[in-house]
Design an enzyme around this catalytic site. Structure first.
Site, PDB file in Angstrom:
ATOM      1  N   THR A   1      41.780   5.110  13.214  1.00  0.00           N
ATOM      2  CA  THR A   1      40.358   4.811  13.060  1.00  0.00           C
ATOM      3  C   THR A   1      39.585   6.116  13.108  1.00  0.00           C
ATOM      4  OG1 THR A   1      40.628   2.642  14.093  1.00  0.00           O
ATOM      5  CG2 THR A   1      38.408   3.569  14.032  1.00  0.00           C
ATOM      6  N   CYS A  29      39.065  -0.263  21.200  1.00  0.00           N
ATOM      7  CA  CYS A  29      38.391  -0.248  19.896  1.00  0.00           C
ATOM      8  C   CYS A  29      36.879  -0.396  19.973  1.00  0.00           C
ATOM      9  CB  CYS A  29      38.971  -1.352  19.011  1.00  0.00           C
ATOM     10  SG  CYS A  29      40.705  -1.100  18.597  1.00  0.00           S
TER      11      CYS A  29
END
Length: 443
Positions: free
Chosen positions: A121, A266
């Site tokens: 990410t 996350c």
């Protein structure tokens, strides 16, 4: 196909095991000798349902291997997946040092065409940085070897990652080369048979899609928590409100459960990183700022309820804590609400007896031998002579407990439910003092 994956953490192992499961030959590269040796022996460093059996089966079949040798990795796979960590810096931005180090290592060993796939990410524009880092190393080697960069973000839910990979909602591929898009389509064909789930787009849009998805889900959670706090003051029941708005198909029922805040690896990291990106481009992201602020405040709710119940006198009180992981079916405690609660309780002089079905070892690593923390072997044992029960993670085994047993073991029949597992009316009939989120406290 031959696939190389750099990084043997959560994303790397799930990606490698699932790609090997459909017949690819996968080589996982890592810089941690201890981790690689454990993986070779079949010891899995993370808890994810179904992952250990996948790794064992594909390792035995010879389709999944592990190595420390980056040169072997570059030679092995047409697809070079970067799946290393991007931890937040102090300013909230994503640390790309590991990603760029892998890019340079690939370029340092590159002798024929490869596809470098960003699975980590990363902020918008990272593909450009990866490309530049690779070009610089190739220039130093006086080579002009061809390669392509792809953004292929992961959308794995901890606790359901295997199903998410094997039966994806979507497969996002960001590339500026149609040939590369077709090669990626071939790689993902076994996961794309029922209907076409592969979405091709430009690289920057793919990079933003990952952050946008997580920020949207975090926004839904924070919005529901904001409503829950209002419901308490208005005398409404947020669970009834939730079913009322969830029945609208434009809203739906997913990610509208109020509670004691979100955590994990996350949502907190990605919301902060997207905020940082907004600042860098001169945009004031007011909603993103509010999402994070509401979540940080929500993590204080359980402690505030406990502190109020005991009139601010928590010194030497023993609180039973059910649930340490940030969500069920994982041992991940990063940014977990349990950590905020325990720290606040310790600061107030309280002691904790905690239980989690899988996160006990992780908790032990984080807090070592904290004098005011006792990790116990069962939910029942956590209750023994405790002054109250706090529920922080909605594990299935907590959903339908023996309430008479709870009442018998607690010194006082009081439950602080951070996940709204129980019916307040039933708790009232059983003569519990019951504090939930957005449902009105019943004493």
């Amino acid at each position: 196909m031959n696939v190389t994956i750099y990084g043997s953490g959560y994303v790397g192992l799930v990606t490698g095991a699932c790609l090997a499961q459909v017949g690819n030959h996968v080589l996982c590269v890592d810089i941690d000798p201890e981790k690689i040796e454990k993986l070779k022996r079949g010891q899995i460093p993370i808890h994810e349902p179904g992952l250990d059996s996948l790794i064992h089966a594909n390792s035995k079949a010879g389709r999944l291997r592990f190595t420390l040798d980056a040169a072997e990795g570059t030679k092995h796979g047409l697809f070079q997946f970067i799946a290393v960590g991007t931890p937040p810096d102090e300013d909230g931005s994503a640390d790309l040092s590991h990603v760029l180090t892998v890019a340079r290592n690939i370029a340092g060993n590159l002798n024929e065409y490869r596809i470098i796939v960003n699975k980590s990410t990363v902020p918008v524009g990272t593909a450009d940085k990866v490309k530049q880092a690779a070009y610089e190393v190739l220039a130093q080697r006086d080579l002009n070897t061809e390669f392509d960069i792809v953004s292929n973000p992961e959308f794995l839910k901890e606790g359901a990652a295997i199903d998410d990979f094997m039966k994806p909602d979507r497969i996002v591929v960001g590339t500026d080369n149609p040939r590369t898009a077709e090669l990626m389509r071939a790689l993902y064909a076994p996961f794309n048979r029922n209907h076409d789930r592969l979405l091709t787009m430009d690289i920057r849009s793919a990079e933003l899609t990952k952050y946008a998805a997580n920020a949207m889900l975090a926004t839904k959670i924070s919005f529901m928590n904001e409503l829950a706090n209002m419901a308490e003051l208005l005398g409404a029941d947020i669970e009834q409100v939730r079913t009322g708005i969830g029945s609208d198909p434009r809203i739906g029922y997913r990610f509208i459960y109020p509670g004691c805040g979100y955590g994990g690896s996350c949502f907190p990291k990605d919301v902060k990183a997207l905020e940082r990106t907004a600042k860098e481009i001169g945009y004031k992201a007011q909603l993103l700022n509010a999402v994070e602020a509401v979540n940080e405040r929500q993590k204080e709710r359980l402690f505030n309820k406990i502190n109020t119940h005991f009139a601010g006198n928590l010194k030497d009180k023993v609180i039973a804590v059910w649930g340490l992981a940030f969500k069920p079916n994982t041992d991940d405690m990063r940014e977990a609400p349990s950590r905020s609660l325990m720290q606040a309780l310790w600061n107030a002089g309280a002691k904790i007896q905690a239980y989690d079905p899988v996160a006990m070892e992780e908790c032990q690593k984080i807090y070592a031998d904290h004098a005011a923390l006792e990790l116990v072997n069962s939910a029942e044992q956590a209750l023994e002579s405790a002054d109250a029960l706090a529920i922080v993670t909605e594990w299935n085994e907590f959903r339908s407990p023996d309430f008479e047993m709870i009442k018998h073991r607690l010194s006082e029949p009081v439950i602080f439910d951070g996940r709204n597992l129980y019916d307040p009316a039933v708790m009232n009939q059983l003569e519990f003092s019951y504090y939930a989120i957005g449902r009105g406290d019943r004493q």
